[in-house]
Design an enzyme around this catalytic site. Sequence first.
Site, PDB file in Angstrom:
ATOM      1  N   HIS A 100     -13.324  35.898 102.148  1.00 24.55           N
ATOM      2  CA  HIS A 100     -14.493  35.277 101.505  1.00 24.55           C
ATOM      3  C   HIS A 100     -14.497  35.694 100.032  1.00 24.55           C
ATOM      4  CE1 HIS A 100     -18.597  34.276 100.447  1.00 24.55           C
ATOM      5  NE2 HIS A 100     -18.655  33.528 101.541  1.00 24.55           N
ATOM      6  N   GLU A 171     -14.504  26.878  99.862  1.00 21.60           N
ATOM      7  CA  GLU A 171     -15.792  27.241  99.267  1.00 21.60           C
ATOM      8  C   GLU A 171     -15.598  27.488  97.773  1.00 21.60           C
ATOM      9  OE1 GLU A 171     -18.738  29.185 102.204  1.00 21.60           O
ATOM     10  OE2 GLU A 171     -17.314  30.742 101.645  1.00 21.60           O
TER      11      GLU A 171
HETATM   12  P1  13P Z   1     -24.529  29.340 100.563  1.00 14.80           P
HETATM   13  O1  13P Z   1     -24.633  28.392 101.713  1.00 14.80           O
HETATM   14  O2  13P Z   1     -25.695  30.259 100.434  1.00 14.80           O
HETATM   15  O3  13P Z   1     -24.150  28.651  99.298  1.00 14.80           O
HETATM   16  O4  13P Z   1     -23.286  30.331 100.919  1.00 14.80           O
HETATM   17  C1  13P Z   1     -22.074  29.794 101.249  1.00 14.80           C
HETATM   18  C2  13P Z   1     -21.209  30.876 101.753  1.00 14.80           C
HETATM   19  O5  13P Z   1     -20.794  31.760 101.028  1.00 14.80           O
HETATM   20  C3  13P Z   1     -20.885  30.874 103.187  1.00 14.80           C
HETATM   21  O6  13P Z   1     -19.840  31.742 103.471  1.00 14.80           O
END
Ligand code: 13P
Length: 245
Positions: A100, A171
Amino acid sequence: MQDWEQIIIANWKMQLNVQDSVKQAKQIKKLLDKNSINAATKIVVAPSFLAFSNVAEVFQNTRVVLGAQDSFEEDKGAYTGEVSLKNLQTLGCRFVSLGHSERRALGETDEVVNRKAKAVINHGLVPVICVGEPMKERQVHNSEDFVFRQLEKSLADIHIKEKHKVIIAYEPIWAIGTGDAMDPSEVGKMIQTIKSRYKLASVIYGGSIEPDNVHEFTKLKNIEGALVGGASLDAKTFVELIKKA
Ligand code: 13P
């Protein structure tokens, strides 16, 4: 084995203490009982390690499965501060997020992610490999190269032979926790590009997903779900999001 069509993963990060995690899990359980949700949607909750066994207990005999936010690759030994994959597995963990961006910011490298991913697969669990570019790479139109470099190293020597064995979570860092989700059409393009190289990987998107925008992403071609941070911290919002996905 095809046991789901879409996966929604709640990443609770370090946001809830043990007591609130249990409370939140109980509320989600109650709301899921009351609402009809597509049986082909896999629901995963990744609590903090401290709350892991308590939350696992709440979700026993429900459709919710447990995920870990990270894990170490060894089963046992002199590894101060680390958490054993095998122990997590015993508690019902089925999915493990790795790399992450918040962990990468603390020093987790692609090489470490790769070692951990291999261990996760060897244990018969599913790694959720998180990748995504920072704003400065986006600004110079380098997002794709950045993401592919992360993927090549994080997935080195891993051959994905079956569907649903490896999840790639795209992400973009600038979209996380900002309320500024990526434009769905841009997400669609990135998903296509990832899929063209990693054909059997399941690709999901994360970054400011809310009940109101989730379907804009989940309806995209080739996407298989969502990774949710902020919107998973309130049971009602999270269940609403699952319903709309
Ligand atoms: P948000 O949904 O708060 O933007 O976070 C995304 C995230 O980092 C999930 O791993």
